[in-house]
Design a protein around this motif. Structure first.
Motif: not given
Length: 342
Positions: A239-243, A317-320, A340-341
């Motif tokens: 659950g680490i923040d992707p930031v 609009r894509t999963d980071p 390609k998103a």
């Protein structure tokens, strides 16, 4: 003389020599040995420190001239020479032989380098240091000896760890001495002097063997794709923040880009990394990346990092995490196609 790191303290207690060579590939232990020598030198009045980092074009003659310079008002000093490899070249070897053979009462010479092979150990310059001063070879602590090392270090803080506690701690740090040192210091802050049991370790010590953001960048820089992607998956699972994850990866990429710029202007990789203050424990991995990645590839990776940032902010609009996976894979050397998103 030739001594081990374990015997250095006892040797220094009997007096200070004119020249020391500290060699090894375990940063924590090498730094501790150098610190011990500096501390003894300061105690004996060597209050100044001249640091010389040897790189391409280094002027050994200037170093010799500076070490011989005498002044009525000059203070006694430590002349510290850092060799990126245990190969100073012919000019460097001659200079070190002269420093060892003609010691100055106003200087203590401290040479620090990586692990020496048998050929280097038998070289004339190492023999000169050994004859005039001391050669300290630092050996890594292998896994079977790590629990005893941990118990000894805890003992210096008044903590008596039982065998199970030391074994558990050694397994948690995966043989990483820097991580072990950090956990020992943490226990020393958390606990009063006394026994340390297995339950104490389970209750008090964070799992240093778990995946973290710094391990991610290190694996990617070394080109270890499978390891890097496992670390990334572990971070996501925790659950680490992707930031935070992107910050760590982007920092390594920025460092690499800045180092490459300095290298194009004539600096060596070591000099460039030192100039931009790359953390020393990360320099080995970063050197691998500098050897492997072209500047154009790094520019592309920085663009990929910007794309991950836009995905995190919802602009794309894509999963980071999917974007991050592609970035990490490409960083470590596997050319996954880009999403390609938009």
């Amino acid at each position: 003389m030739k001594i081990s790191g374990d015997n250095l303290a006892a040797t220094l207690s009997r007096g200070l020599g004119p020249i020391y060579l500290v060699s090894g590939d375990e940063p924590l232990l090498v730094n501790e040995a150098a610190d011990a020598i500096r501390a003894r030198a300061r105690k004996e009045g060597f209050t100044e420190r001249d640091l010389h980092i040897v790189e391409r074009g280094f002027d050994w003659n200037a170093l010799l001239a500076d070490s011989r310079a005498m002044s009525l008002f000059a203070q006694r000093k430590i002349v510290e020479i850092r060799l990126p490899t245990a190969a100073p070249g012919d000019q460097g070897a001659s200079a070190i032989i002269e420093l060892a053979g003609q010691p100055s009462p106003d200087n203590v010479v401290l040479i620090i380098t990586g692990k020496m092979d048998g050929r280097v150990q038998n070289s004339k310059w190492v023999s000169a240091v050994e004859k005039s001063g001391a050669v300290i070879q630092i050996w890594p602590i292998d896994l079977p000896r790590l629990p005893a090392w941990i118990r000894e270090r805890l003992g210096k803080h008044g903590l008596q760890a039982d065998q199970d506690a030391a074994l558990e701690l050694s397994e948690r740090v995966e043989g990483n001495l820097l991580a072990a040192h950090q956990e020992i210091e943490k226990l020393a802050l958390l606990l009063p002097p006394g026994p340390v049991t297995l339950q104490t370790v389970l209750d008090s010590v964070a799992d240093s063997a778990r995946y973290d953001v710094l391990q991610l960048g290190e694996a990617a820089m070394r080109g270890k794709t499978s390891r890097a992607l496992r670390v990334l998956e572990g971070l996501r699972g925790e659950g680490i923040d992707p930031v935070l994850v992107l910050w760590a990866v982007n920092k390594d990429l920025q460092w690499i880009a800045r180092a490459q710029h300095l290298m194009r202007n004539g600096q060596s990789a070591d000099s460039a990394m030192n100039a931009i203050y790359v953390w020393r424990p990360r320099q080995t991995a970063m050197r691998d990346a500098l050897n492997r990645l072209k500047p154009s590839a790094v520019r592309g990776l920085l663009q990929d990092a910007s794309r991950v940032d836009r995905a995190i902010k919802g602009v794309l609009r894509t999963d980071p995490w999917v974007e991050m996976e592609g970035l990490v894979a490409r960083f470590s050397g596997v050319p996954l196609s880009r999403s390609k998103a938009a």
